[in-house]
Write an enzyme that holds these catalytic residues in place. Structure first.
Site, PDB file in Angstrom:
ATOM      1  N   HIS A 307       0.839  -1.230   0.053  1.00  0.00           N
ATOM      2  CA  HIS A 307       0.249  -0.250  -0.156  1.00  0.00           C
ATOM      3  C   HIS A 307       0.772   1.112   0.074  1.00  0.00           C
ATOM      4  O   HIS A 307       1.841   1.298   0.596  1.00  0.00           O
ATOM      5  CB  HIS A 307      -0.693  -0.123   1.202  1.00  0.00           C
ATOM      6  CG  HIS A 307      -2.032   0.953   1.079  1.00  0.00           C
ATOM      7  ND1 HIS A 307      -1.979   2.349   1.420  1.00  0.00           N
ATOM      8  CD2 HIS A 307      -3.351   0.766   0.642  1.00  0.00           C
ATOM      9  CE1 HIS A 307      -2.993   3.010   1.296  1.00  0.00           C
ATOM     10  NE2 HIS A 307      -3.826   2.092   0.884  1.00  0.00           N
ATOM     11  N   ASP A 364      -7.765  -3.915  -0.804  1.00  0.00           N
ATOM     12  CA  ASP A 364      -8.353  -4.358  -2.193  1.00  0.00           C
ATOM     13  C   ASP A 364      -8.431  -5.626  -2.724  1.00  0.00           C
ATOM     14  O   ASP A 364      -9.191  -5.976  -3.286  1.00  0.00           O
ATOM     15  CB  ASP A 364      -7.420  -3.166  -3.047  1.00  0.00           C
ATOM     16  CG  ASP A 364      -7.634  -1.916  -3.100  1.00  0.00           C
ATOM     17  OD1 ASP A 364      -8.735  -1.302  -2.646  1.00  0.00           O
ATOM     18  OD2 ASP A 364      -6.455  -1.351  -2.761  1.00  0.00           O
TER      19      ASP A 364
END
Length: 428
Positions: A307, A364
């Site tokens: 991330h 995600d």
């Protein structure tokens, strides 16, 4: 004695105050930089080092893996609250009492009917239209059916606009999906909760009763909570800067939906499924693709791992992994795509290359798996993200208007041609 930062330009020193947040974050207040230095500005592409506002909504520490809404940890909220409680918290600043929550839900249900003429706008879209484009357009169109501007000095007027969009937005989300699949448009059931109604409106078939699955309700509830706000990201900043012109709530939200659509933002969970599809088409060998991901000369990149903000781990991923395991276990879905996802997850959590570089599966990755298992089509993934982010956008818009923030107007550093005399067309 107040803290100051000193900037030296061409031998001349300028002092600017330091500002500290409640979590001891430090910022240099450069509001007077341009005026005091005779035109000097800062340049910060992507605003990675620039605070655009002061906000009391969300605290994020990427290095420590901390995410808090209004001071409450994301772990506590995901475990102990439901999405509507979290929405109320984000928008109004405190967790609701039972009476406040009941009224909030009741007022949302009262405002959940969409003007029938909106269906005519929806009918004009081809089935090939991406649901995010449809959602953005329909959200902006709500302004035409609610033309009076919000009086931000009136708490009641502000509240009415908030429950209006909270009621109508899930309807638009479900209509965007049903339009693409040629299904009749649905409304919710007043006897159901907010998240239960979302699932019912999306999946109810016209020829049978829709049966709720508590595991799916719980998973979606958690996903929406995890996506509800995330500080000053691209779409949230877009909502604030649009609203700073005193544009209305609905059109400001529509601008945020458009920003979220991009593959570098809300489209990341869709990109995960597209990657898994590509691996499946190439034989489904996860070890081969993990080797490709390690090869610096190979253009392949793992989607849904690591991330850009969280440097050690994504706290949201730890929460939603459990829900993903429950959904897959309960539904017993036999799907080669999900098998590939589980294979990649196992490799990444055990391989020292990925562990050392903290390339862990992020929110995600797991949200894409859950949506796939639930039967939500891949083009709807970002729409579901928007549904979760709705209360965060509302909270940010409301805060910006109540704080009377000035209109957003970034500066630039011009690098084009200097003055050139005009030439008549015959001389060019």
């Amino acid at each position: 004695m107040s803290e100051k930062a000193t900037l030296e330009i061409n031998g001349k020193k300028y002092e600017f105050p330091l500002v500290r947040g409640t979590e001891n974050e430090v910022a240099i207040d450069i509001k007077t930089l341009r005026s005091s230095t005779g035109g000097v500005i800062t340049i910060d592409p992507g605003y990675k080092n620039t605070g655009s506002c002061e906000s009391a909504i969300t605290f994020l520490d990427g290095e420590k893996g901390i995410l808090r809404y209004r001071g409450y940890s994301i772990e506590d909220l995901a475990d102990k609250a439901d999405f509507l409680e979290v929405a109320y918290l984000l928008i109004f600043g405190d967790l609701p009492t039972q009476e406040q929550l009941d009224k909030f839900h009741s007022d949302i249900k009262e405002n959940s009917v969409v003007d029938d003429d909106v269906k005519k706008i929806l009918d004009a879209f081809p089935k090939s239209a991406h649901p995010m484009g449809v959602l953005s357009s329909l959200t902006a169109a709500l302004t035409a059916f609610n033309p009076s501007s919000v009086d931000v000095s009136s708490e009641q007027d502000m509240y009415n606009s908030i429950v209006r969009i909270m009621g109508k937005f899930p309807v638009l989300v479900s209509w965007a999906m049903r339009k693409k699949h040629g299904l009749p448009l649905e409304y919710g059931d007043d006897n159901l909760g907010y998240v239960e109604n979302v699932l019912r409106m999306m999946f109810k078939n016209p020829n049978r009763e829709y049966e709720q699955n508590p595991i799916l309700i719980n998973a979606l509830d958690k996903l929406l909570i995890l996506h509800a706000d995330h500080e000053q990201n691209c779409s949230t900043s877009t909502v604030r800067i649009t609203g700073s012109s005193h544009a209305g709530l609905f059109v400001s939200l529509a601008s945020g939906i458009s920003a979220l659509w991009g593959p570098l933002h809300g489209g990341a969970n869709q990109a995960v499924l597209e990657m898994l599809e590509a691996i499946k088409e190439d034989g489904g060998d996860t070890k081969k693709y993990m080797a490709k991901a390690k090869d610096k000369n190979d253009p392949f990149r793992l989607m849904g791992f690591g991330h850009r903000v969280y440097k050690n781990f994504d706290p949201r991923a730890r929460i939603i992994k459990k829900a993903a395991d429950e959904v897959l276990g309960d539904l017993g879905v036999e799907d080669p795509i999900l098998d590939i996802a589980k294979g990649l997850e196992k490799e990444a959590l055990e391989d020292p290359y990925f562990v050392d570089r903290k390339l862990y599966p992020n929110v995600d990755f797991y949200s894409g798996i859950i949506y796939r298992a639930m039967g939500i089509p891949v083009e709807m993934f970002t729409v579901m993200f928007a549904l979760g982010r709705l209360p965060g956008w509302i909270a940010q818009w409301r805060e910006m208007r109540l704080r009377k923030e000035p209109i957003g107007r970034p500066r630039q550093l011009y690098i084009g041609e200097t003055y050139r005399p005009f030439k008549a067309i015959a001389q060019r």
